[in-house]
Design an enzyme around this catalytic site. Sequence first.
Site, PDB file in Angstrom:
ATOM      1  CB  CYS A   1      -4.690  -2.450   3.980  1.00 32.10           C
ATOM      2  SG  CYS A   1      -3.903  -2.707   5.590  1.00 32.10           S
TER       3      CYS A   1
ATOM      4  CB  SER B   1      19.157   0.168  35.974  1.00 28.87           C
ATOM      5  OG  SER B   1      18.258  -0.871  35.615  1.00 28.87           O
TER       6      SER B   1
ATOM      7  CD  GLU C   1      -2.887   0.857   2.488  1.00 30.25           C
ATOM      8  OE1 GLU C   1      -3.889   1.597   2.558  1.00 30.25           O
ATOM      9  OE2 GLU C   1      -2.630  -0.023   3.326  1.00 30.25           O
TER      10      GLU C   1
ATOM     11  CE  LYS D   1      -7.509   0.897   2.875  1.00 28.27           C
ATOM     12  NZ  LYS D   1      -6.359   1.122   3.772  1.00 28.27           N
TER      13      LYS D   1
END
Length: 739
Positions: free
Chosen positions: A175, A359, A45, A114
Amino acid sequence: MGHLITVATCNLNQWALDFEGNTKRIIESIHKAKEVGASLRVGPELEICGYGCLDHLLEQDLYLHSLQCLEIILRDESCYDILLDLGMPILHRNVRYNCRVICFNGKILLIRPKIYLAGDGNYREQRFFTPWLRPQYCEDYYLPRMLWKLQGSNKVRIGDAVISTPDTTIGCETCEELFTPDPPHNHMSLNGVEVITNSSGSHFTLRKLNTRMQLITEATRKNGGIYIYANQQGCDGDRLYYDGCAMIICNGKLLAQGSQFSLNDVEVVSATVDLEEVRAYRCAPSRGLQAVQAPVYERIETPFELSSEEGDLDMSRVPSLEIEPRYHSPEEEIALCTGAYLWDYLRRCGVAGYLVPLSGGIDSCATATIVFSMCRLVIEACKAGNEQVIADVKRIAAYGEGQIPNTPEELCNQIFHTVYMGMSKQSSKETRQRARYLADAIGAYHVNLDIDEIYHAQRNLVVNTLNFEPKFKVEGGTVAENLMLQNIQARSRMVTAYEFAQILPTTRKRPGGGSLLVLGSANVGESLRGYFTKYDCSSADINPIGSIDKSDLKRFIAWAEVNFNLPCLHEFLDAVPTAELEPITQNYVQSDEADMGMTYPELTTFGRLRKVDKLGPYGMFQRLVHEWGPNRVDGGDPFTPVQVADKVKHFFHYYAINRHKMTTITPALHCNDYSPDDNRFDLRPFLYPSFWKSIGFKSIDQDLARMEAKNPGSTGKKPSPKEKESTEQIKGTEGDAVD
């Protein structure tokens, strides 16, 4: 023998606004598709401009440059003799559309906009585009002058149409359309479309691939047909990683699947399919009855055939066989996705490497291990001959002319730096040792220092200016004093991390100088709860674990201990999570879960219910009073209704007062659907009314009263005077404290 066609799809590592680079990768994918004999190539896309352009999609320049790149592809005769499905934005009648452009031999056959746009989670497509809300409707699109001569016409068709070849019919789906209740492929299949393409910009989240695979498989199992799925892969320039996994499925059977995580910029997968199998599969009388009532699509004709008589007679050419889907475990997904994302970011941003404030706890350990995973991926790609990765390594980690590192540890030593910033009273010998052992094991360049002088200088500002000596809680100080003293350390560590990130490449005489990017290590639960200091070590350039919960991080570390051969990781799994911001005494060691007033698994539950299930305080209480009640099945201790109510109220109180911290939180790689990332994903206010006197909390109390009246003693004991006093103290504790 039937009608055999070979089709190709691809994963492309596209980059938003990298028009020249994106075009180069598109052309390379076309060449690779032709090399395997494909007659149809499908791309992701918006592949020409890159999917993640965001508000740049509103700019006229973007549409002009996209057309210029399309012209380059159309004029390139090396891209001829194959049907091309390309993704780009199109401006039509002053309306912006997200489109597929179907081309053949330098000419546009169809522009297909789309129909259904993605507008949830990370997606804001309706901010940029308008959906083509006219199924089966087409009209003329007038081409820009640059394409007139090439096209031989000044217009082409735009709309919801399909491509008709002498041997089959091809339709496009994009999509989000796949995920809708009535997707276009249903209607196209009933109208006789045999090949359906889906071009996606689908991002990664943990355990998501299964859902995507099931949707595509079921689409073709129900409708029959050939479904070709393409996707982006890599970091497009924002918080998302697009996880590829291009695939080809026919009649519910998976025939080809690309990688989900890879450092390859271009990956093409192909399959050979018999069109006669599709026609035989669609033989049910009930399907025929629906087909004759199906809506009719305009068909754009082309003389190009996907199959050929010569190919059908080639006995060495056989249809692709079904394969098993390939899924990674969540632990592998963390290692591969975060590693690939960090490499894309590093090679494209132009810095000298990464730095992590290490840490000795599991969160910064996970971040460091992720960088090591990145180095492993890079070395594997170098050994596999990936020319792009080799070129990037030579540029970022130069040893000399033509040399590259041979092991992940060698590369790690060049580009990864860790700093342990201790305090004489607060830091334990164990955390300092764990940090050193991990840095040594992965090859990182490690710095061990203390920040006592910085801390005391800042503390003395208060002593000398206000004539007031602040004390920690364990020394008899108030809540405000305790928080201030902790936050001095936390913020000093942020300043120190950036100081060393700026100067380390110079002191190490790294080629090109530059600086390092600082990586954050706040997990999703701590961000959700607000258990961090604003502008402390959680403030960094990127946070690769910012949407991963503690339990998934622990599973990842346990997996890496074995799969990366890092025995030192075992000590991190057994360590109690602690911020180490308060003095350690004989009777007291600071604990994260004690400070937060909830466990990390509880935080995960709250996060999912709040975001994924969309529950507020009252809805969450109603759900958990059953799930955490006497019939609890998740292995935890059962809670009374009063205990559930207290926990839900406690969570929402701290969520509300700390929400402002998320407005400045480090950009986190998106890996979970309950990420509290304020800037893209979790759009919420950051100034809340007091939850503890809200209608939601009162509704919980009313339910408790009704439950108690109906069943005396069933809700649990009432809070003692001491608990009431503690609750009142919580109500008054606000601000940007660690807690």
